[in-house]
Scaffold this motif. Structure first.
Motif, PDB file in Angstrom:
ATOM      1  N   GLN A 183       0.834  -1.195   0.000  1.00  0.00           N
ATOM      2  CA  GLN A 183       0.000   0.000   0.000  1.00  0.00           C
ATOM      3  C   GLN A 183       0.872   1.250   0.000  1.00  0.00           C
ATOM      4  OE1 GLN A 183      -2.350   1.340   3.396  1.00  0.00           O
ATOM      5  NE2 GLN A 183      -4.108   1.608   2.060  1.00  0.00           N
ATOM      6  N   HIS A 219       1.473   5.178   0.604  1.00  0.00           N
ATOM      7  CA  HIS A 219       0.943   6.152   1.551  1.00  0.00           C
ATOM      8  C   HIS A 219       1.844   7.374   1.576  1.00  0.00           C
ATOM      9  CE1 HIS A 219      -1.787   7.137   4.849  1.00  0.00           C
ATOM     10  NE2 HIS A 219      -0.744   7.608   5.512  1.00  0.00           N
ATOM     11  N   TYR A 238      -8.881   9.151   5.180  1.00  0.00           N
ATOM     12  CA  TYR A 238      -7.792   8.219   4.887  1.00  0.00           C
ATOM     13  C   TYR A 238      -7.593   7.180   5.980  1.00  0.00           C
ATOM     14  CZ  TYR A 238      -6.129  10.726   0.764  1.00  0.00           C
ATOM     15  OH  TYR A 238      -6.024  11.277  -0.486  1.00  0.00           O
ATOM     16  N   GLU A 239      -7.684   7.615   7.217  1.00  0.00           N
ATOM     17  CA  GLU A 239      -7.455   6.676   8.308  1.00  0.00           C
ATOM     18  C   GLU A 239      -8.539   5.610   8.349  1.00  0.00           C
ATOM     19  OE1 GLU A 239      -6.304   6.583  13.073  1.00  0.00           O
ATOM     20  OE2 GLU A 239      -6.757   8.494  12.088  1.00  0.00           O
ATOM     21  N   PHE A 246      -7.768   2.963   5.937  1.00  0.00           N
ATOM     22  CA  PHE A 246      -6.720   2.061   6.416  1.00  0.00           C
ATOM     23  C   PHE A 246      -7.279   1.088   7.454  1.00  0.00           C
ATOM     24  CE2 PHE A 246      -2.919   0.914   8.898  1.00  0.00           C
ATOM     25  CZ  PHE A 246      -2.143   0.411   7.866  1.00  0.00           C
ATOM     26  N   LEU A 302       3.746  -1.376   3.992  1.00  0.00           N
ATOM     27  CA  LEU A 302       3.338   0.026   3.941  1.00  0.00           C
ATOM     28  C   LEU A 302       4.482   0.826   3.316  1.00  0.00           C
ATOM     29  CD1 LEU A 302       3.105   3.051   5.255  1.00  0.00           C
ATOM     30  CD2 LEU A 302       0.973   1.862   4.734  1.00  0.00           C
ATOM     31  N   MET A 345       5.764   4.181   2.622  1.00  0.00           N
ATOM     32  CA  MET A 345       5.541   5.551   3.079  1.00  0.00           C
ATOM     33  C   MET A 345       6.463   6.520   2.359  1.00  0.00           C
ATOM     34  SD  MET A 345       3.848   7.488   5.187  1.00  0.00           S
ATOM     35  CE  MET A 345       3.953   9.191   5.702  1.00  0.00           C
ATOM     36  N   ASN A 367       3.426  10.836  10.724  1.00  0.00           N
ATOM     37  CA  ASN A 367       2.057  10.657  10.242  1.00  0.00           C
ATOM     38  C   ASN A 367       1.251   9.810  11.219  1.00  0.00           C
ATOM     39  OD1 ASN A 367       0.113   8.943   8.105  1.00  0.00           O
ATOM     40  ND2 ASN A 367       0.289  11.120   7.691  1.00  0.00           N
ATOM     41  N   ILE A 426      -0.190   7.235  10.691  1.00  0.00           N
ATOM     42  CA  ILE A 426      -0.019   5.809  10.402  1.00  0.00           C
ATOM     43  C   ILE A 426       0.873   5.127  11.428  1.00  0.00           C
ATOM     44  CG2 ILE A 426       2.052   5.892   8.931  1.00  0.00           C
ATOM     45  CD1 ILE A 426      -1.149   4.078   7.913  1.00  0.00           C
ATOM     46  N   GLU A 455      -3.545   1.758  -3.594  1.00  0.00           N
ATOM     47  CA  GLU A 455      -3.515   3.159  -3.189  1.00  0.00           C
ATOM     48  C   GLU A 455      -4.268   3.314  -1.866  1.00  0.00           C
ATOM     49  OE1 GLU A 455      -3.863   5.319  -7.462  1.00  0.00           O
ATOM     50  OE2 GLU A 455      -5.104   3.547  -7.106  1.00  0.00           O
ATOM     51  N   ASN A 456      -4.066   4.434  -1.194  1.00  0.00           N
ATOM     52  CA  ASN A 456      -4.566   4.570   0.181  1.00  0.00           C
ATOM     53  C   ASN A 456      -5.957   5.189   0.294  1.00  0.00           C
ATOM     54  OD1 ASN A 456      -3.834   7.171  -0.540  1.00  0.00           O
ATOM     55  ND2 ASN A 456      -2.754   7.620   1.368  1.00  0.00           N
TER      56      ASN A 456
END
Length: 229
Positions: free
Chosen positions: A7, A9, A26-27, A30, A46, A48, A55, A57, A102-103
């Motif tokens: 993914q 991010h 976005y969260e 996830f 992930l 990043m 972030n 995340i 994609e996120n």
């Protein structure tokens, strides 16, 4: 056969400048992904673009395999993600699958079982998108779209000419098409090139198993707001 999710991010919160549903976050996307793969034999990498510690995340860093890159743009970040995927191929099983994600996607529960069922039912599949593109049903460009329908044990699938940057591919097909993924810019252009040069095809489920969270383009017939929570 195992699914390896990569993914992408970057440092972003809430919604963004794109035309999103009012409930988009976005969260929550996830969290939805984590909930749908909980307890499953699925690797989550992930990727990043930036620092994970900068972030939100970071709250979930025990849930994924971290990779930090310096991209700066969607295209450059995608190239770095493909390099990471390429480095993983030797440690993967022969029939394992990559899921480049994609996120800003939501998923329905059980998507993984239907994907594995499809790949176990049919040999020689190339690319699978879990997104049933909403514009395929109203955009004039698709008035003459013709699809071949595949029927697995748990889902119908149809061929589509292109998709976005989120898709599933067997590791051997990805390795064969690596140059295309790392040299052709633009999703639509890339898929057309891969189809014309190598005879690849893309399958999309009916109904969809995920959605790109873009107002007016979302997978139809599913209450995504309810799934979003």
């Amino acid at each position: 056969m195992k699914i390896h999710i990569l993914q992408s991010h970057y440092n972003i919160t809430g919604a963004d400048y794109k035309y999103r549903p009012s409930w988009f976050d976005y969260e929550k996307c996830f969290i939805n992904l984590l909930n749908t793969i909980k307890g499953k034999d699925i690797d989550l990498h992930l990727i990043m673009d930036g620092k994970i510690e900068d972030n939100w995340i970071k709250k979930y860093k025990d849930k994924f395999i971290p990779h930090e890159i310096i991209g700066g743009s969607m295209e450059k970040a995608a190239m770095e993600m493909y390099k990471i995927a390429h480095s993983l191929t030797n440690s993967m099983g022969e029939k394992d699958l990559f899921y480049f994600l994609e996120n800003d996607y939501l998923h329905v529960e059980g998507w993984d079982k239907k994907v594995l069922d499809m790949f176990q039912t049919f040999d020689g599949l190339h690319y699978v998108s879990l997104y049933d593109h909403g514009d395929k049903y109203w955009h004039p460009n698709y008035d003459d779209l013709v699809s071949k329908i595949f029927v697995a044990n748990t889902c119908h699938w149809r061929t589509i000419p292109s998709t976005c940057g989120s898709y599933i591919v067997p590791k051997n097909i990805f390795a064969e098409d690596y140059i295309n993924h790392t040299t052709v810019i633009g999703d639509h252009n890339k898929w057309l090139a891969i189809g014309e040069e190598k005879g690849r095809f893309i399958l999309s489920p009916i109904p969809g198993l995920s959605t790109h969270c873009m107002e007016g383009l979302m997978t139809p017939t599913i209450d995504w707001k309810k799934i979003n929570g």
